[in-house]
Design an enzyme around this catalytic site. Structure first.
Site, PDB file in Angstrom:
ATOM      1  N   SER A   1       2.494  83.954  44.808  1.00 32.26           N
ATOM      2  CA  SER A   1       3.241  84.885  45.645  1.00 32.26           C
ATOM      3  C   SER A   1       4.213  85.709  44.808  1.00 32.26           C
ATOM      4  O   SER A   1       3.785  86.465  43.958  1.00 32.26           O
ATOM      5  CB  SER A   1       3.957  84.127  46.754  1.00 32.26           C
ATOM      6  OG  SER A   1       4.499  85.029  47.673  1.00 32.26           O
TER       7      SER A   1
ATOM      8  N   ASP B   1       0.968  88.956  46.831  1.00 24.50           N
ATOM      9  CA  ASP B   1      -0.257  88.579  47.551  1.00 24.50           C
ATOM     10  C   ASP B   1      -0.305  89.187  48.956  1.00 24.50           C
ATOM     11  O   ASP B   1      -1.214  88.877  49.736  1.00 24.50           O
ATOM     12  CB  ASP B   1      -0.428  87.064  47.602  1.00 24.50           C
ATOM     13  CG  ASP B   1       0.675  86.371  48.379  1.00 24.50           C
ATOM     14  OD1 ASP B   1       1.839  86.800  48.261  1.00 24.50           O
ATOM     15  OD2 ASP B   1       0.386  85.412  49.119  1.00 24.50           O
TER      16      ASP B   1
ATOM     17  N   ASP C   1       1.120  88.758  51.742  1.00 27.22           N
ATOM     18  CA  ASP C   1       1.356  88.101  53.030  1.00 27.22           C
ATOM     19  C   ASP C   1       2.695  88.589  53.588  1.00 27.22           C
ATOM     20  O   ASP C   1       2.985  88.422  54.759  1.00 27.22           O
ATOM     21  CB  ASP C   1       1.311  86.560  52.935  1.00 27.22           C
ATOM     22  CG  ASP C   1       2.369  85.983  52.023  1.00 27.22           C
ATOM     23  OD1 ASP C   1       2.847  86.693  51.110  1.00 27.22           O
ATOM     24  OD2 ASP C   1       2.723  84.805  52.210  1.00 27.22           O
TER      25      ASP C   1
ATOM     26  N   ASP D   1       4.757  91.886  48.737  1.00 28.04           N
ATOM     27  CA  ASP D   1       4.910  91.013  47.575  1.00 28.04           C
ATOM     28  C   ASP D   1       3.539  90.939  46.877  1.00 28.04           C
ATOM     29  O   ASP D   1       2.609  91.656  47.245  1.00 28.04           O
ATOM     30  CB  ASP D   1       5.447  89.638  47.990  1.00 28.04           C
ATOM     31  CG  ASP D   1       4.473  88.862  48.856  1.00 28.04           C
ATOM     32  OD1 ASP D   1       3.548  89.492  49.413  1.00 28.04           O
ATOM     33  OD2 ASP D   1       4.632  87.638  48.982  1.00 28.04           O
TER      34      ASP D   1
HETATM   35 MG    MG Z   1       3.491  85.950  49.318  1.00 25.79          MG
END
Ligand code: MG
Length: 453
Positions: A98, A238, A240, A236
């Protein structure tokens, strides 16, 4: 309750040199195959320099345990969750750390419905890894790898799920992460004029630190003002997570986005439940109640079980938004599309929409160093001290630290981090004066129970 040894609040993370090594990933792949008992597992990864290496090791582990692997390559975490559910896989895994620094990496798991692994699943994996190790499949039961383009169906599904009334001008900052593969194209296909920042893949993360917090988004705020955009969006590494910047170039508080979307979700489902973490604004309860819904609060990184239990229509903690209408996973890309939908349906600018819909109360956050061995004693002292000194108490929440809500809606929260040697103090007042008064109580408690020794 049994305590986790390898997993943190979301999956496993750590330095690739010492913790998240290829050897470890090999074992973890075998453990996941063992846990799900064969079937198909969707595997994707972020753009970190170590992600391909770790994916290869993890995939070898899965194959050796008898699982087939659907390798979707570099993809945002929410796209992996979506693909697990769409393809009817047994589980999914994303190799990502992340927003941790570049020398780290990690992994997070999804269940067959696209939800994150719950505590039981994580403990079961740990038991295999730390115990006798995973079972190996026989030569004729070893899994196979299939490559799959997951981005196109994911993008198409989001497009089908939102209605954008007019094209907006949007600046998008993908932090050189996996969101670069979806969000700019998605927004263009939704009719927006898109200006991109840091939207090419680069595992060295040259553009900015990946956490979408205001102190990392100076370029985005400036660009929104310079090009006269309707809003700015940031992911961010990734994707999510998402953060937003209004048309004036001001950072939109994470909590305000939660409140805005929570209210819409409750209105759309004609009443319903919302789940949020213990550290967010009381404005969320207020807008949700106004729309005829109910709010439940959970510990940080812990919303999945509560969200399923209450059949929530929306869940959110700062930066992570879950739209149950689309899927039960945190999805920064779907959230971006929903924000475009929302702003495009209104003639007013985002700052005005927020000012009208979401009350904005003054808030204060501070972290303090707190060694792990002192956490329990600190919390005992703080709990008693706060309860003794805060008046007009409406209720006390003990889901993660202690949050004391006053009758007028203001509150004070003290909690200790589950992953770092830190204590956190959060205060929200209805007015600046009240904020100062509650803050003084919190800081005096910290002085007595943390700093005096
Ligand atoms: Mg993340």
């Amino acid at each position: 309750m049994r305590r986790k040894k390898l997993f943190g609040t979301r999956g496993i993370r750590g330095p690739i040199a010492t913790k998240v090594t290829p050897e470890f990933m090999l074992k973890l792949g075998g453990a996941l195959a063992d846990h799900v008992g064969g079937g198909k597992v969707v595997v994707g990864r972020d753009v970190r320099t170590s992600s391909e290496m770790l994916t290869c090791a993890f995939t070898a582990g899965l194959l050796s345990g008898g699982s087939d692997v659907i390798d979707i390559g570099i993809a945002p975490s929410p796209c992996i969750a979506f693909t697990v559910r769409t393809l009817g896989a047994s589980a999914g895994a994303v190799i990502t750390a992340s927003h941790n620094p570049p020398p780290d990496n990690g992994i997070a798991f999804y269940r067959s419905d696209g939800t994150e692994f719950l505590l039981e699943g994580e403990l079961a994996i740990e038991e295999i890894v730390l115990g006798q190790g995973p079972r190996r499949a026989s030569w004729d039961a070893i899994g196979r790898v299939q490559h799959h383009n997951a981005i196109a169906p994911y993008l198409a599904a989001i497009k089908r799920s939102v209605k954008v009334k007019r094209g907006l001008k949007v600046v998008v900052d993908c932090a050189n992460g996996a969101g670069s593969l979806v969000t700019p194209q998605l927004l263009r296909e939704l009719g927006c004029k898109v200006v991109t920042l840091n939207s090419h893949l680069d595992g060295h993360f040259p553009g900015r630190p990946s956490e979408p917090q205001p102190w990392n988004l100076g370029d985005l705020m400036r660009t929104v003002r310079e090009v006269g955009a309707d809003l700015g969006l940031a992911h961010d590494g990734d994707a999510d997570r998402v953060a937003a910047v209004d048309e004036r170039g001001n950072f939109v508080k994470h909590d305000a986005l939660i409140a805005l979307f929570a209210e819409r979700a409750v209105m759309a489902s004609k009443g319903g439940s919302v789940v949020t973490s213990v550290n967010t604004t009381a404005a969320i309860e207020e807008v949700v109640a106004r729309a005829g819904g109910k709010t439940f609060r959970t510990g940080l990184g812990n919303f999945t079980a509560v969200m399923l239990e209450h059949k929530a229509c929306f869940a959110g903690e700062p930066g992570k938004l879950v739209f149950l209408e689309f899927g039960p996973w945190a999805d920064g890309i779907f959230a971006a599309a929903k924000l475009i939908e929302l702003v495009s349906a209104d003639r007013k600018p985002l700052s005005k929409i927020l000012a009208e819909r979401v009350p904005d109360f003054p808030m204060y956050h501070e972290d303090f160093a707190c060694p792990d061995e002192r956490k329990a004693e600190f919390m005992r002292g703080m709990r008693e001290y706060i309860l003794k000194n805060v008046d007009e108490v409406r209720d006390v929440l003990d889901v993660d630290g202690v949050r004391v809500n006053r009758k007028n809606g203001s509150w004070i929260l003290v909690r200790v981090s589950g992953t770092e040697p830190k204590a956190r103090l959060v205060v929200e007042g209805r007015t600046k004066e009240e904020l100062e008064r509650l803050k003084k109580i919190g800081l005096e408690g910290v002085r007595r129970f943390l700093k005096s020794k």
